[in-house]
Design an enzyme around this catalytic site. Structure first.
Site, PDB file in Angstrom:
ATOM      1  N   HIS A  70       1.882 -12.371 -29.561  1.00  0.00           N
ATOM      2  CA  HIS A  70       1.071 -11.680 -30.588  1.00  0.00           C
ATOM      3  C   HIS A  70       1.897 -11.599 -31.872  1.00  0.00           C
ATOM      4  O   HIS A  70       1.433 -11.955 -32.954  1.00  0.00           O
ATOM      5  CB  HIS A  70       0.694 -10.308 -30.056  1.00  0.00           C
ATOM      6  CG  HIS A  70      -0.109  -9.450 -30.989  1.00  0.00           C
ATOM      7  ND1 HIS A  70      -1.408  -9.711 -31.317  1.00  0.00           N
ATOM      8  CD2 HIS A  70       0.228  -8.321 -31.665  1.00  0.00           C
ATOM      9  CE1 HIS A  70      -1.855  -8.772 -32.159  1.00  0.00           C
ATOM     10  NE2 HIS A  70      -0.879  -7.921 -32.388  1.00  0.00           N
TER      11      HIS A  70
ATOM     12  N   HIS B 211      -5.226  -0.461 -27.767  1.00  0.00           N
ATOM     13  CA  HIS B 211      -6.565  -0.467 -28.375  1.00  0.00           C
ATOM     14  C   HIS B 211      -7.670  -0.287 -27.340  1.00  0.00           C
ATOM     15  O   HIS B 211      -7.527  -0.713 -26.195  1.00  0.00           O
ATOM     16  CB  HIS B 211      -6.827  -1.796 -29.101  1.00  0.00           C
ATOM     17  CG  HIS B 211      -5.998  -1.990 -30.334  1.00  0.00           C
ATOM     18  ND1 HIS B 211      -6.422  -1.561 -31.575  1.00  0.00           N
ATOM     19  CD2 HIS B 211      -4.785  -2.551 -30.517  1.00  0.00           C
ATOM     20  CE1 HIS B 211      -5.492  -1.879 -32.479  1.00  0.00           C
ATOM     21  NE2 HIS B 211      -4.484  -2.477 -31.865  1.00  0.00           N
TER      22      HIS B 211
ATOM     23  N   HIS C 284       5.796  -3.456 -31.808  1.00  0.00           N
ATOM     24  CA  HIS C 284       5.828  -4.581 -32.760  1.00  0.00           C
ATOM     25  C   HIS C 284       5.569  -4.060 -34.160  1.00  0.00           C
ATOM     26  O   HIS C 284       5.287  -2.884 -34.356  1.00  0.00           O
ATOM     27  CB  HIS C 284       4.866  -5.698 -32.343  1.00  0.00           C
ATOM     28  CG  HIS C 284       3.404  -5.372 -32.372  1.00  0.00           C
ATOM     29  ND1 HIS C 284       2.818  -4.438 -31.543  1.00  0.00           N
ATOM     30  CD2 HIS C 284       2.387  -5.874 -33.129  1.00  0.00           C
ATOM     31  CE1 HIS C 284       1.524  -4.388 -31.778  1.00  0.00           C
ATOM     32  NE2 HIS C 284       1.226  -5.238 -32.745  1.00  0.00           N
TER      33      HIS C 284
ATOM     34  N   ASP D  91       0.141  -4.471 -28.031  1.00  0.00           N
ATOM     35  CA  ASP D  91      -0.952  -5.442 -28.161  1.00  0.00           C
ATOM     36  C   ASP D  91      -0.686  -6.715 -27.363  1.00  0.00           C
ATOM     37  O   ASP D  91      -1.246  -7.773 -27.673  1.00  0.00           O
ATOM     38  CB  ASP D  91      -1.162  -5.824 -29.635  1.00  0.00           C
ATOM     39  CG  ASP D  91      -1.787  -4.712 -30.457  1.00  0.00           C
ATOM     40  OD1 ASP D  91      -2.139  -3.664 -29.887  1.00  0.00           O
ATOM     41  OD2 ASP D  91      -1.907  -4.898 -31.683  1.00  0.00           O
TER      42      ASP D  91
ATOM     43  N   ASP E 113      -0.570  -1.015 -37.889  1.00  0.00           N
ATOM     44  CA  ASP E 113      -1.236  -0.048 -37.011  1.00  0.00           C
ATOM     45  C   ASP E 113      -0.351   0.317 -35.802  1.00  0.00           C
ATOM     46  O   ASP E 113      -0.809   0.998 -34.877  1.00  0.00           O
ATOM     47  CB  ASP E 113      -2.616  -0.560 -36.547  1.00  0.00           C
ATOM     48  CG  ASP E 113      -2.543  -1.794 -35.674  1.00  0.00           C
ATOM     49  OD1 ASP E 113      -1.812  -2.742 -36.039  1.00  0.00           O
ATOM     50  OD2 ASP E 113      -3.207  -1.825 -34.611  1.00  0.00           O
ATOM     51  N   HIS E 114       0.922  -0.103 -35.846  1.00  0.00           N
ATOM     52  CA  HIS E 114       1.879   0.250 -34.786  1.00  0.00           C
ATOM     53  C   HIS E 114       3.162   0.868 -35.346  1.00  0.00           C
ATOM     54  O   HIS E 114       3.802   1.661 -34.667  1.00  0.00           O
ATOM     55  CB  HIS E 114       2.194  -0.976 -33.927  1.00  0.00           C
ATOM     56  CG  HIS E 114       0.986  -1.456 -33.190  1.00  0.00           C
ATOM     57  ND1 HIS E 114       0.715  -1.136 -31.886  1.00  0.00           N
ATOM     58  CD2 HIS E 114      -0.089  -2.162 -33.628  1.00  0.00           C
ATOM     59  CE1 HIS E 114      -0.451  -1.644 -31.536  1.00  0.00           C
ATOM     60  NE2 HIS E 114      -0.971  -2.272 -32.574  1.00  0.00           N
TER      61      HIS E 114
ATOM     62  N   HIS F 234       3.313  -4.620 -36.622  1.00  0.00           N
ATOM     63  CA  HIS F 234       2.028  -4.469 -37.321  1.00  0.00           C
ATOM     64  C   HIS F 234       1.832  -3.039 -37.817  1.00  0.00           C
ATOM     65  O   HIS F 234       2.221  -2.082 -37.141  1.00  0.00           O
ATOM     66  CB  HIS F 234       0.876  -4.880 -36.397  1.00  0.00           C
ATOM     67  CG  HIS F 234       0.746  -6.374 -36.244  1.00  0.00           C
ATOM     68  ND1 HIS F 234       0.037  -6.962 -35.211  1.00  0.00           N
ATOM     69  CD2 HIS F 234       1.247  -7.391 -36.993  1.00  0.00           C
ATOM     70  CE1 HIS F 234       0.107  -8.287 -35.353  1.00  0.00           C
ATOM     71  NE2 HIS F 234       0.830  -8.573 -36.411  1.00  0.00           N
TER      72      HIS F 234
HETATM   73 FE    FE Z   1      -2.698  -3.329 -32.900  1.00  0.00          FE
HETATM   74 ZN    ZN Z   2      -0.842  -5.875 -33.366  1.00  0.00          ZN
END
Ligand code: FE
Ligand code: ZN
Length: 253
Positions: free
Chosen positions: A113, A170, A55, A132, A59-60, A57
């Site tokens: 998400h 995570h 996805h 996530d 942090d991805h 985001h």
């Molecule tokens: Fe994440």
């Molecule tokens: Zn995420």
């Protein structure tokens, strides 16, 4: 044969490099931290040839462009949010097949998400990378979708073979465990799992990956179709309302 190299990234993400021994192909599963991924690949003697994003985001997908600039790798990402995936070469959705050397991954749509979130399931390797969407004893926050959409997504993951190794993005398991036991205190599988998580975290050990079978037995977010849990949440016969109730309680926990 697939080899998965896992390493911590940022504050609580895990990075994964998936490597096919036969062809030498290596895919980065998401890109929380480009420099970390590049150095971990180098230390393994691997070159990153692909990125598979779950996805958008940061942090991805935040390390996509840097890794592509250095390696020239091919980037695969979710078609439902392809405009937000830096450097994307191929947009994929549910049922599409992605190859790592001769190994195949099937794309599963798991929105909720984010609206385009996908998972990558490698049936021959009993492995799934779920980003996530699903966590050990938890699930992602429902930022863009709604509870019905998220429950539908989790039901698709729940239907995978029980021996599937689940790589979630995570290390949230201890907090998830402390919440889960408040929802389903009499579940003996959950009790044992919570104790194990507390012991592992006290020693600084990782709780990822997990195994789908364990999550089906213990993760309350996968058990919204359980009659006892539905009654406890006040929504007998309604998995979506039960899921929404559990997710809401977690958001306020
Ligand atoms: Fe994440
Ligand atoms: Zn995420």
């Amino acid at each position: 044969m697939l080899t998965v190299h896992q390493f911590p990234c940022l504050s609580d993400n895990y990075g994964f490099l998936a490597h096919d021994e036969a062809t030498g192909e290596t895919t980065a599963i998401d890109t929380p931290d480009a420099e970390k991924y590049l150095s971990e690949a180098q230390a393994q003697g691997w070159t990153i040839t692909q990125i598979w994003n779950t996805h958008w985001h940061p942090d991805h997908a935040g390390g996509n462009q840097r890794i592509k600039d250095v390696t020239g790798c091919h980037i695969v990402g979710p078609k439902g949010e392809s405009e937000k995936i830096p450097g994307i070469d191929r947009a994929v959705g549910g049922g599409d097949v992605v190859k790592l050397g001769n190994l195949e991954a099937t794309v599963i749509d798991v929105p909720g998400h984010t609206l385009g979130h996908v998972a990558y399931h490698m049936p021959s390797q009993s492995t799934a990378f779920v980003g996530d969407a699903l966590f050990a004893l938890g699930c992602g926050r429902v930022f863009e979708g709604d509870p019905a959409m998220m429950w539908d997504s989790l039901s698709r993951l729940k239907a995978l073979p029980g021996d599937t190794t689940i790589y979630c993005a995570h290390e949230y398991t201890q907090a998830n465990a402390r919440f889960a036991i408040t929802i389903d205190p009499d579940n003996t599988a959950l009790q044992a799992y919570v104790n194990e998580v507390e012991e592992k975290r006290a020693k600084g050990e990782w709780t990822v990956p997990t195994i789908l079978r364990r999550e089906r037995d213990a993760n309350p977010f996968l058990r919204a179709d359980d009659t006892g849990l539905q009654i406890a949440m006040g929504h007998a016969g309604d998995p979506v309302a039960t899921f929404a109730e559990i997710r809401g309680r977690k958001d306020r926990f």
